[in-house]
Design a protein around this motif. Structure first.
Motif, PDB file in Angstrom:
ATOM      1  N   LEU A  47      -2.298   6.335   2.527  1.00 50.09           N
ATOM      2  CA  LEU A  47      -1.295   5.872   1.570  1.00 50.09           C
ATOM      3  C   LEU A  47      -1.516   4.385   1.312  1.00 50.09           C
ATOM      4  CD1 LEU A  47       1.323   6.257  -0.066  1.00 50.09           C
ATOM      5  CD2 LEU A  47       2.589   5.712   2.030  1.00 50.09           C
ATOM      6  N   VAL A  48      -1.619   4.022   0.052  1.00 52.24           N
ATOM      7  CA  VAL A  48      -1.807   2.629  -0.336  1.00 52.24           C
ATOM      8  C   VAL A  48      -0.464   1.990  -0.670  1.00 52.24           C
ATOM      9  CG1 VAL A  48      -2.849   1.097  -2.052  1.00 52.24           C
ATOM     10  CG2 VAL A  48      -4.111   3.097  -1.224  1.00 52.24           C
ATOM     11  N   ALA A  49       0.315   2.668  -1.499  1.00 46.31           N
ATOM     12  CA  ALA A  49       1.607   2.124  -1.932  1.00 46.31           C
ATOM     13  C   ALA A  49       2.483   3.269  -2.403  1.00 46.31           C
ATOM     14  CB  ALA A  49       1.424   1.113  -3.063  1.00 46.31           C
ATOM     15  N   ALA A  50       3.784   3.079  -2.269  1.00 44.74           N
ATOM     16  CA  ALA A  50       4.734   4.091  -2.731  1.00 44.74           C
ATOM     17  C   ALA A  50       5.958   3.408  -3.308  1.00 44.74           C
ATOM     18  CB  ALA A  50       5.132   5.028  -1.601  1.00 44.74           C
ATOM     19  N   ILE A  51       6.601   4.119  -4.236  1.00 51.03           N
ATOM     20  CA  ILE A  51       7.835   3.609  -4.848  1.00 51.03           C
ATOM     21  C   ILE A  51       8.820   4.768  -4.935  1.00 51.03           C
ATOM     22  CG2 ILE A  51       6.881   3.944  -7.188  1.00 51.03           C
ATOM     23  CD1 ILE A  51       8.537   1.436  -8.005  1.00 51.03           C
ATOM     24  N   THR A  52      10.003   4.540  -4.423  1.00 52.82           N
ATOM     25  CA  THR A  52      11.001   5.597  -4.377  1.00 52.82           C
ATOM     26  C   THR A  52      11.731   5.722  -5.712  1.00 52.82           C
ATOM     27  OG1 THR A  52      12.756   4.138  -3.616  1.00 52.82           O
ATOM     28  CG2 THR A  52      11.351   5.136  -1.917  1.00 52.82           C
ATOM     29  N   SER A  53      12.634   6.692  -5.769  1.00 57.12           N
ATOM     30  CA  SER A  53      13.394   6.918  -6.994  1.00 57.12           C
ATOM     31  C   SER A  53      14.292   5.727  -7.325  1.00 57.12           C
ATOM     32  CB  SER A  53      14.230   8.196  -6.878  1.00 57.12           C
ATOM     33  OG  SER A  53      15.101   8.123  -5.764  1.00 57.12           O
ATOM     34  N   ASN A  58       6.744   0.220  -0.720  1.00 56.72           N
ATOM     35  CA  ASN A  58       6.080  -0.125   0.530  1.00 56.72           C
ATOM     36  C   ASN A  58       4.575  -0.076   0.313  1.00 56.72           C
ATOM     37  OD1 ASN A  58       6.734   2.956   0.802  1.00 56.72           O
ATOM     38  ND2 ASN A  58       5.001   2.607   2.160  1.00 56.72           N
ATOM     39  N   TYR A  59       3.868  -0.852   1.121  1.00 60.15           N
ATOM     40  CA  TYR A  59       2.425  -1.009   0.976  1.00 60.15           C
ATOM     41  C   TYR A  59       1.744  -0.942   2.339  1.00 60.15           C
ATOM     42  CZ  TYR A  59       3.812  -2.992  -3.528  1.00 60.15           C
ATOM     43  OH  TYR A  59       4.353  -3.184  -4.778  1.00 60.15           O
ATOM     44  N   VAL A  60       0.521  -0.454   2.332  1.00 65.17           N
ATOM     45  CA  VAL A  60      -0.285  -0.567   3.529  1.00 65.17           C
ATOM     46  C   VAL A  60      -0.632  -2.043   3.713  1.00 65.17           C
ATOM     47  CG1 VAL A  60      -2.497  -0.189   2.348  1.00 65.17           C
ATOM     48  CG2 VAL A  60      -2.248   0.431   4.758  1.00 65.17           C
ATOM     49  N   ASP A  61      -0.749  -2.487   4.960  1.00 62.68           N
ATOM     50  CA  ASP A  61      -0.931  -3.912   5.233  1.00 62.68           C
ATOM     51  C   ASP A  61      -2.148  -4.493   4.509  1.00 62.68           C
ATOM     52  OD1 ASP A  61       0.205  -3.888   8.727  1.00 62.68           O
ATOM     53  OD2 ASP A  61       1.296  -3.936   6.829  1.00 62.68           O
ATOM     54  N   SER A  62      -3.194  -3.715   4.372  1.00 65.49           N
ATOM     55  CA  SER A  62      -4.447  -4.244   3.827  1.00 65.49           C
ATOM     56  C   SER A  62      -4.362  -4.609   2.344  1.00 65.49           C
ATOM     57  CB  SER A  62      -5.576  -3.237   4.041  1.00 65.49           C
ATOM     58  OG  SER A  62      -5.271  -2.008   3.414  1.00 65.49           O
ATOM     59  N   VAL A  63      -3.328  -4.129   1.645  1.00 67.46           N
ATOM     60  CA  VAL A  63      -3.202  -4.451   0.218  1.00 67.46           C
ATOM     61  C   VAL A  63      -1.960  -5.269  -0.091  1.00 67.46           C
ATOM     62  CG1 VAL A  63      -4.378  -2.287  -0.322  1.00 67.46           C
ATOM     63  CG2 VAL A  63      -1.889  -2.411  -0.542  1.00 67.46           C
ATOM     64  N   ALA A  64      -1.094  -5.462   0.892  1.00 66.93           N
ATOM     65  CA  ALA A  64       0.156  -6.209   0.655  1.00 66.93           C
ATOM     66  C   ALA A  64      -0.180  -7.611   0.134  1.00 66.93           C
ATOM     67  CB  ALA A  64       0.963  -6.288   1.945  1.00 66.93           C
ATOM     68  N   GLY A  65       0.514  -7.988  -0.947  1.00 65.67           N
ATOM     69  CA  GLY A  65       0.269  -9.292  -1.559  1.00 65.67           C
ATOM     70  C   GLY A  65      -0.813  -9.267  -2.625  1.00 65.67           C
ATOM     71  N   ARG A  66      -1.579  -8.192  -2.684  1.00 65.92           N
ATOM     72  CA  ARG A  66      -2.643  -8.085  -3.704  1.00 65.92           C
ATOM     73  C   ARG A  66      -2.337  -6.978  -4.717  1.00 65.92           C
ATOM     74  NH1 ARG A  66      -7.603  -6.455  -2.300  1.00 65.92           N
ATOM     75  NH2 ARG A  66      -6.942  -5.273  -0.453  1.00 65.92           N
ATOM     76  N   PHE A  67      -1.723  -5.907  -4.253  1.00 62.98           N
ATOM     77  CA  PHE A  67      -1.417  -4.760  -5.111  1.00 62.98           C
ATOM     78  C   PHE A  67       0.085  -4.706  -5.381  1.00 62.98           C
ATOM     79  CE2 PHE A  67      -5.132  -1.749  -3.767  1.00 62.98           C
ATOM     80  CZ  PHE A  67      -6.031  -2.776  -4.010  1.00 62.98           C
ATOM     81  N   THR A  68       0.436  -4.211  -6.563  1.00 65.50           N
ATOM     82  CA  THR A  68       1.836  -4.021  -6.929  1.00 65.50           C
ATOM     83  C   THR A  68       2.017  -2.654  -7.569  1.00 65.50           C
ATOM     84  OG1 THR A  68       2.132  -6.399  -7.346  1.00 65.50           O
ATOM     85  CG2 THR A  68       3.789  -4.902  -8.243  1.00 65.50           C
ATOM     86  N   ILE A  69       2.929  -1.870  -7.004  1.00 63.20           N
ATOM     87  CA  ILE A  69       3.254  -0.569  -7.582  1.00 63.20           C
ATOM     88  C   ILE A  69       4.534  -0.707  -8.405  1.00 63.20           C
ATOM     89  CG2 ILE A  69       4.576   0.213  -5.565  1.00 63.20           C
ATOM     90  CD1 ILE A  69       3.422   3.039  -6.098  1.00 63.20           C
ATOM     91  N   SER A  70       4.575  -0.007  -9.543  1.00 63.48           N
ATOM     92  CA  SER A  70       5.760  -0.032 -10.384  1.00 63.48           C
ATOM     93  C   SER A  70       5.876   1.303 -11.104  1.00 63.48           C
ATOM     94  CB  SER A  70       5.700  -1.182 -11.396  1.00 63.48           C
ATOM     95  OG  SER A  70       4.585  -1.044 -12.252  1.00 63.48           O
ATOM     96  N   ARG A  71       7.037   1.543 -11.676  1.00 62.87           N
ATOM     97  CA  ARG A  71       7.238   2.801 -12.385  1.00 62.87           C
ATOM     98  C   ARG A  71       8.038   2.563 -13.654  1.00 62.87           C
ATOM     99  NH1 ARG A  71       9.935   6.671  -8.346  1.00 62.87           N
ATOM    100  NH2 ARG A  71      10.075   8.063 -10.156  1.00 62.87           N
ATOM    101  N   ASP A  72       7.801   3.419 -14.630  1.00 61.23           N
ATOM    102  CA  ASP A  72       8.551   3.420 -15.881  1.00 61.23           C
ATOM    103  C   ASP A  72       9.066   4.838 -16.060  1.00 61.23           C
ATOM    104  OD1 ASP A  72       9.414   3.582 -18.541  1.00 61.23           O
ATOM    105  OD2 ASP A  72       7.965   2.084 -19.207  1.00 61.23           O
TER     106      ASP A  72
END
Length: 119
Positions: A47-53, A58-72
């Protein structure tokens, strides 16, 4: 019929950026936790990143600060903005939709999109 269709993968140099998209159909998108997983050759899917309803992330430590998950929710689409990419980010990235209700857990996967970070 449920479909999760990823797009946006490709080849990028180290330090570059990519934005992945996952368009969903056939589900009540706003109720689902959406996630991005990845699998590199010879490694387990993680799991890299997840976004709830309610848009908690939440992010795996290795990508925190570099990756951003969002939803529309209006577009039924989840995004993964990936910045400062490293060679170790090279993998097939999969979109995941998951919901838990009184009937149990329902989960769907996309077909995956390749991300290659290389000079």
């Amino acid at each position: 019929q449920v479909q999760l269709v990823e797009s946006g993968g490709g080849l990028v140099q180290p330090g570059g950026s990519l934005r992945l998209s996952c368009a969903a159909s056939g589900i009540l998108f706003r109720l689902y936790t959406m996630g991005w997983y990845r699998q590199a050759p010879g490694k387990q899917r993680e799991l890299v990143a997840a976004i709830t309803s309610d848009s908690s992330t939440n992010y795996v430590d290795s990508v925190a600060g570099r990756f951003t998950i969002s939803r529309d929710n209006a577009k039924m689409t989840v995004y993964l903005q990936m910045n400062s990419l490293k060679s170790e980010d090279t993998a097939v990235y999969y979109c995941n939709a998951k919901v838990k209700n009184s009937f149990g857990v329902r989960e769907y996967w996309g077909q995956g999109t390749q991300v290659t970070v290389s000079s």
